[in-house]
Every structure is written in structure tokens, then in C-alpha cells.
Write an enzyme that holds these catalytic residues in place. Structure first.
Site, mmCIF file in Angstrom:
data_model
loop_
_atom_site.group_PDB
_atom_site.id
_atom_site.type_symbol
_atom_site.label_atom_id
_atom_site.label_comp_id
_atom_site.label_asym_id
_atom_site.label_seq_id
_atom_site.Cartn_x
_atom_site.Cartn_y
_atom_site.Cartn_z
ATOM 1 C CG HIS A 94 -0.178 0.108 2.547
ATOM 2 N ND1 HIS A 94 0.443 -0.981 3.112
ATOM 3 C CD2 HIS A 94 0.057 1.142 3.387
ATOM 4 C CE1 HIS A 94 1.014 -0.628 4.249
ATOM 5 N NE2 HIS A 94 0.807 0.672 4.435
ATOM 6 C CG ASP A 96 1.435 5.061 4.801
ATOM 7 O OD1 ASP A 96 1.234 3.830 4.810
ATOM 8 O OD2 ASP A 96 2.466 5.592 5.250
ATOM 9 C CG HIS A 249 5.030 0.936 2.947
ATOM 10 N ND1 HIS A 249 4.538 2.149 2.535
ATOM 11 C CD2 HIS A 249 4.404 0.677 4.120
ATOM 12 C CE1 HIS A 249 3.677 2.610 3.412
ATOM 13 N NE2 HIS A 249 3.567 1.730 4.384
ATOM 14 N NE ARG A 263 2.048 4.165 10.089
ATOM 15 C CZ ARG A 263 1.452 5.178 9.521
ATOM 16 N NH1 ARG A 263 0.811 6.067 10.253
ATOM 17 N NH2 ARG A 263 1.473 5.335 8.206
HETATM 18 O O1 LIG Z 1 5.632 -1.570 10.169
HETATM 19 C C1 LIG Z 1 6.159 -1.261 9.106
HETATM 20 O O2 LIG Z 1 7.300 -1.604 8.794
HETATM 21 C C2 LIG Z 1 5.390 -0.437 8.098
HETATM 22 C C3 LIG Z 1 4.021 -0.147 8.595
HETATM 23 C C4 LIG Z 1 3.117 0.408 7.553
HETATM 24 O O3 LIG Z 1 2.832 -0.204 6.576
HETATM 25 C C5 LIG Z 1 2.582 1.742 7.749
HETATM 26 O O4 LIG Z 1 2.929 2.392 8.733
HETATM 27 O O5 LIG Z 1 1.834 2.198 6.874
#
Ligand SMILES: O=C(O)CCC(=O)C(=O)O
Length: 272
Positions: A94, A96, A249, A263
Site C-alpha cells: 500500500h 499510506d 510498502h 509511526r
Molecule cells: O511496520 C512497518 O514496517 C510499516 C508499517 C506500515 O505499513 C505503515 O505504517 O503504513
């Protein structure tokens, strides 16, 4: 500050920069430039606190409260939490929050707890993927838009036990959906990139369903060819920044044990 490229398509590691200490705007601008150029940055930041993480995001731009991930609570609502023990591992490709009218321009993710093995994150450069399309396909995609929405991922989580019936019903009722161009122009570099992803993109507007499905299936497969990707093997304390306007990602859900990440996403805007 040293910058070392990690793969031909994308990714760079920055060393010699302590994100938990004060650093000037010139350094911040250099990091921003490196982000736009390399699309993903890896910066070791073992001492970064959630407050510093949030402050770093704020120095880049306005920071959001994530649409559906839990967060650290009062005063730290903009620090969202991905805890595999709570069923939050983003294992489908995806970009984000593309169901929003203005998806984040970038995300900063900090590794807090990692499994002994596994749990790497894959990144793909959507500009490298676009560049490698045939001239005929580029012409075909020009001017098309695609609809992105939040319901598919909630449906999948519901089907596999990660969301309650109420949660699923709420996601449908909220109707969070936006149409975006299939080919996006990066606001800072002017580079074209594919802007469709298997998590949120549902269909290409105005095409017969079977044609839309076939084109999207081709684009999803094409976008993740190995020479457009970087695979990050995390060390605890790594901070990764990705440019959400030129990458996709996914996490490899191949691990036993706990994987906990904090995050912060920086909101996109017309200029960025
Ligand atoms: O946990 C991760 O490495 C990426 C997480 C993820 O896909 C996001 O924060 O959108």
C-alpha cells in the site's frame, strides 16, 4: 552526515545524524532533499523518544492522527502504534491512506520491539515502475483516475478475525473514498509515478469491470518487480522515513513474536 545509497531503485542510509539532539534547519532541509531523491531513508535513532519523534514530524509539516491505527493517547495522538500482538501488521502492499483526498506526503516509522527473525519491510519505487512501462501503456493510463477506499482492508481484517462486525459496518458507513489520477506527478520533482495499490485501489473509473481488474492486476504485479524494490531488515531504534508520493510498502508477515512500531505521518498538501 553521510548518505549511502542502498539499491539502484530507491533507499539510502543516513549516518552521522543524531535525531534526538537539536539540529538546524539546514540539516533538516538536507534530510528532506535526501528523502525526495532516495524515496526511503534509514536513520539509526536508538534514543528517539515518542515526543521527539512527533516533534521531528512537525518540523517537516502538519502531522495527522491516523485514520484507523491506535495511538499513544492524550498529548501523543499523532504517534500511531502498530503492534503485531494487537493484529496490526500492514502486510499488503500500500501507499499510506490513499482513500483520503490528501494522503500523507511521508511517514516516519520507529522500530521499538522486533521479532528475533523476520518482519522486514519491502518498499517499491512507483516512479521507477512508471518509467519502465511501455510507451503504449503510458499513453493508455494518461488521464485515467482510480477509486481508492478503506472498506477492502477492513473487510479482509473482518474475514480473518482482526476486526469486529461493528468495526466493519462502521468502515462501510464512513464511506472513506477518493478518486486519484492513476499516474501521479510528484509535486517536488515533477516525476511521474504509478498511484494505485492493492490495499485501497478498487477500480479504474469509467472502465468495464473486467478491463479495470485486468489493468490493475497488471499494474500491481509490475510495480513490485524486484528491480523497483528495497527490502529493509530492521534493527531496534531504526527510524525509516518514506516519501508516500513515490513509494508503496508492505511488511513481511513471516515472523513469530512481537513487532511493535511507532509511526508519525506528515499530511500532504497541494504544494507537497
Ligand atoms: O511496520 C512497518 O514496517 C510499516 C508499517 C506500515 O505499513 C505503515 O505504517 O503504513
Amino acid at each position: 552526515m553521510q548518505i549511502r545509497r542502498l539499491t539502484p531503485a530507491l533507499g539510502a542510509e543516513i549516518t552521522g545524524l543524531d535525531l534526538s539532539s537539536d539540529f538546524d534547519d539546514e540539516t533538516l532541509n538536507a534530510v528532506h532533499e535526501a528523502l525526495v531523491e532516495n524515496q526511503v531513508l534509514v536513520i539509526p535513532a536508538p534514543d528517539l523518544t515518542p515526543e521527539q519523534h512527533m516533534a521531528l514530524g512537525r518540523r517537516i509539516g502538519e502531522i495527522e492522527i491516523h485514520a484507523f491505527f491506535p495511538n499513544l493517547g492524550p498529548g501523543l495522538e499523532q504517534v500511531s502504534v502498530l503492534d503485531s500482538e494487537e493484529g496490526n501488521t500492514a502486510s499488503m502492499w500500500h501507499t499510506d491512506e490513499t482513500f483520503l483526498p490528501h494522503p500523507p506526503m511521508g511517514t516516519l516509522t520507529h522500530a521499538k520491539t522486533l521479532p528475533d527473525v523476520g518482519g522486514d519491510t519491502m518498499f517499491a519505487s512507483t516512479t521507477a515502475a512508471y518509467d519502465a512501462l511501455s510507451p503504449n501503456m503510458k499513453l493508455y493510463l494518461e488521464g485515467l483516475t482510480a477509486l481508492h477506499d478503506l472498506s477492502r482492508t477492513t473487510e479482509l481484517r473482518y474475514r480473518f478475525g482482526g476486526a469486529s462486525p461493528q468495526h466493519y459496518a462502521d468502515a462501510i458507513a464512513q464511506d472513506r473514498r477518493t478518486a486519484h489520477p492513476v499516474v501521479r506527478v510528484h509535486p517536488e520533482t515533477g516525476a511521474k509515478g504509478l498511484f494505485v495499490n492493492p490495499t485501497y485501489t478498487r477500480h479504474i473509473v469509467g472502465l468495464p469491470p473486467d478491463e479495470s481488474d485486468a489493468i490493475l492486476a497488471f499494474l500491481f504485479q509490475h510495480s513490485i518487480k524486484e528491480h523497483f524494490t528495497y527490502r529493509h531488515h530492521w534493527r531496534e531504534g531504526d527510524l525509516l522515513m518514506w516519501d508516500n508520493r513515490s513509494t508503496m510498502h508492505r511488511v513481511l508477515n513471516d515472523f513469530p513474536g512481537r513487532r511493535l512500531m511507532y509511526r508519525v505521518s506528515v499530511v500532504g498538501s497541494a504544494g507537497r
